[in-house]
Design a protein around this motif. Structure first.
Motif, short mmCIF file in Angstrom:
data_model
loop_
_atom_site.label_atom_id
_atom_site.label_comp_id
_atom_site.label_asym_id
_atom_site.label_seq_id
_atom_site.Cartn_x
_atom_site.Cartn_y
_atom_site.Cartn_z
N VAL A 136 -7.59 5.52 -20.78
CA VAL A 136 -6.92 5.88 -19.73
C VAL A 136 -6.20 7.01 -20.70
O VAL A 136 -5.27 8.01 -19.64
N ALA A 137 -6.14 7.66 -21.52
CA ALA A 137 -5.37 8.53 -22.12
C ALA A 137 -6.08 9.84 -22.28
O ALA A 137 -5.58 10.42 -22.32
N ASP A 138 -7.59 9.68 -22.78
CA ASP A 138 -7.96 11.02 -22.87
C ASP A 138 -9.10 11.38 -21.56
O ASP A 138 -9.47 12.24 -21.38
N LEU A 139 -9.84 9.98 -21.14
CA LEU A 139 -10.64 10.56 -19.46
C LEU A 139 -9.31 11.00 -18.46
O LEU A 139 -9.48 11.92 -17.79
N GLN A 140 -8.60 10.11 -18.10
CA GLN A 140 -8.11 9.83 -17.03
C GLN A 140 -6.85 10.90 -16.29
O GLN A 140 -7.41 11.62 -15.35
N PRO A 141 -6.17 10.74 -17.30
CA PRO A 141 -5.47 11.79 -17.01
C PRO A 141 -5.85 13.38 -16.68
O PRO A 141 -5.59 14.21 -15.86
N ARG A 142 -6.56 13.83 -17.78
CA ARG A 142 -7.14 15.32 -17.52
C ARG A 142 -8.41 15.24 -16.02
O ARG A 142 -8.59 16.40 -15.75
N GLN A 143 -8.98 14.33 -15.46
CA GLN A 143 -9.10 14.45 -13.93
C GLN A 143 -8.21 13.70 -12.79
O GLN A 143 -8.62 13.79 -12.21
N ALA A 144 -7.17 13.91 -12.97
CA ALA A 144 -5.99 13.33 -12.58
C ALA A 144 -6.02 14.12 -11.61
O ALA A 144 -5.47 15.49 -11.76
N MET A 145 -4.95 13.80 -9.84
CA MET A 145 -5.11 15.16 -8.88
C MET A 145 -3.66 16.06 -9.64
O MET A 145 -3.52 16.77 -9.26
N ILE A 146 -2.68 14.72 -9.93
CA ILE A 146 -1.93 15.99 -10.52
C ILE A 146 -2.34 16.96 -11.20
O ILE A 146 -1.57 18.22 -11.58
N TYR A 194 0.85 -0.82 0.17
CA TYR A 194 -0.26 0.02 0.74
C TYR A 194 0.50 1.41 -0.08
O TYR A 194 1.67 1.11 0.70
N VAL A 195 0.34 1.90 -1.03
CA VAL A 195 1.12 3.20 -0.72
C VAL A 195 0.42 4.48 -0.81
O VAL A 195 -0.34 4.90 -1.30
N ASP A 196 1.21 5.56 0.40
CA ASP A 196 0.56 6.95 0.92
C ASP A 196 0.05 7.29 0.01
O ASP A 196 1.41 8.37 0.18
N PHE A 197 -0.97 7.24 -1.18
CA PHE A 197 -0.86 8.32 -1.90
C PHE A 197 -1.26 9.95 -1.12
O PHE A 197 -0.44 11.00 -1.99
N ALA A 198 -1.55 9.75 -0.26
CA ALA A 198 -2.67 11.37 0.24
C ALA A 198 -1.18 11.84 1.10
O ALA A 198 -1.08 13.18 0.99
N ASN A 199 -0.26 11.23 1.52
CA ASN A 199 0.76 11.46 2.68
C ASN A 199 2.44 11.56 1.27
O ASN A 199 3.30 12.19 1.93
N LYS A 200 2.13 11.60 -0.13
CA LYS A 200 3.28 11.87 -0.81
C LYS A 200 4.03 10.84 -0.65
O LYS A 200 5.11 11.03 -1.37
N GLU A 201 3.93 9.28 -0.78
CA GLU A 201 4.84 8.39 -0.38
C GLU A 201 5.35 8.23 -2.00
O GLU A 201 6.23 7.66 -1.95
N HIS A 202 4.28 8.27 -2.75
CA HIS A 202 4.42 8.05 -4.31
C HIS A 202 6.36 8.60 -4.85
O HIS A 202 6.25 8.70 -5.82
N ARG A 203 5.96 9.43 -3.81
CA ARG A 203 7.19 11.11 -4.69
C ARG A 203 8.65 10.61 -3.09
O ARG A 203 9.50 11.01 -4.09
#
Length: 239
Positions: free
Chosen positions: A111-121, A33-42
């Motif tokens: 995956v290419a047209d929708l998801q990146p445009r609403q991604a948190m980044i 489990y990667v804690d995305f909310a606490n920026k563990e992915h970075r």
């Protein structure tokens, strides 16, 4: 057979795709489990296996003495699962080349047209660079959902009568990708699926009753916040 480890986050739609596919194909795997909310992915540790700092990463250990394979894009991971476990339970890519192309086209809409445009980044960039408010970010994401789900529905209906799922009556990678996209659209961005997309609403109704889909929902993941009692704490829609 390869030993799989999925590095993911409970609310990641890209991770959900893999959870659904692995469940449908009855493949055992371990989870980190990667804690995305606490920026563990970075952080340094995760960046070492995924330099793009995106979630998920599927690690495949072939058991042949070589280094594990780190698959850092969800679609590449989905296709690996299908190719590495061809005889498991269901086939998520049709045998017919034309149908495979339809499946891949539908996958790319998500995956290419929708998801990146609403991604948190993306939403972070809208705030940090352009001062977008929460309401503006919700509208942005809602409008992109409407546009791309409309394209998805039109492609589904373009070849004649619609089956139970996105491409006929057989589950495919298109359905695997559609499920979390619809969940985001409805739960996070306030899309009324039944009103806006009657065909997709019916397909989603057929998908959401599957045990594998139900088990993959973000609220049922071990790293989901249980104190919220199923309320999505990252939802940006004003209810």
């Amino acid at each position: 057979m390869p030993q799989l480890t999925l590095h993911g986050y409970y609310r990641s739609s890209c991770t959900a795709r893999l959870r659904i596919a692995l469940a449908l194909k009855k493949i055992e795997y371990s989870t980190v489990y990667v804690d995305f909310a606490n920026k563990e992915h970075r952080g340094e540790a995760y960046t070492a296996i995924n330099p793009n700092q995106t979630i998920p990463t599927l690690v495949a250990d072939e058991g042949d003495g070589r280094s594990p394979v780190y698959i850092t894009q969800s679609v590449a991971a989905l296709e690996y699962i299908e190719e590495a476990f061809p005889d498991n339970a269901v086939h998520l890519l049709p045998s017919n080349a034309s149908d495979r192309a339809r499946v891949r086209s539908l996958v790319e809409i998500v995956v290419a047209d929708l998801q990146p445009r609403q991604a948190m980044i993306t939403l972070e960039k809208l705030s940090n660079c352009f001062g977008a408010t929460q309401d503006q970010k919700v509208k942005w994401s809602h409008d992109w959902c409407i546009k791309e789900l409309r394209a998805y529905e039109k492609l589904v209906t373009a070849v004649g009568p619609v089956g139970k799922y996105s491409v006929g009556d057989t589950l495919t990678l298109a359905d695997v990708c559609l499920v979390p996209a619809v969940q985001n659209a409805v739960e996070k961005w306030g899309v009324d699926l039944a009103e806006a997309f009657s065909v997709l609403a019916t397909i989603y109704d057929n998908l959401k009753v599957l045990p594998e889909v139900q088990a993959a929902h973000w609220s049922r993941q071990p790293d989901a916040p249980k104190e919220k009692s199923g309320v999505d704490e990252v939802s940006m829609v004003k209810r």
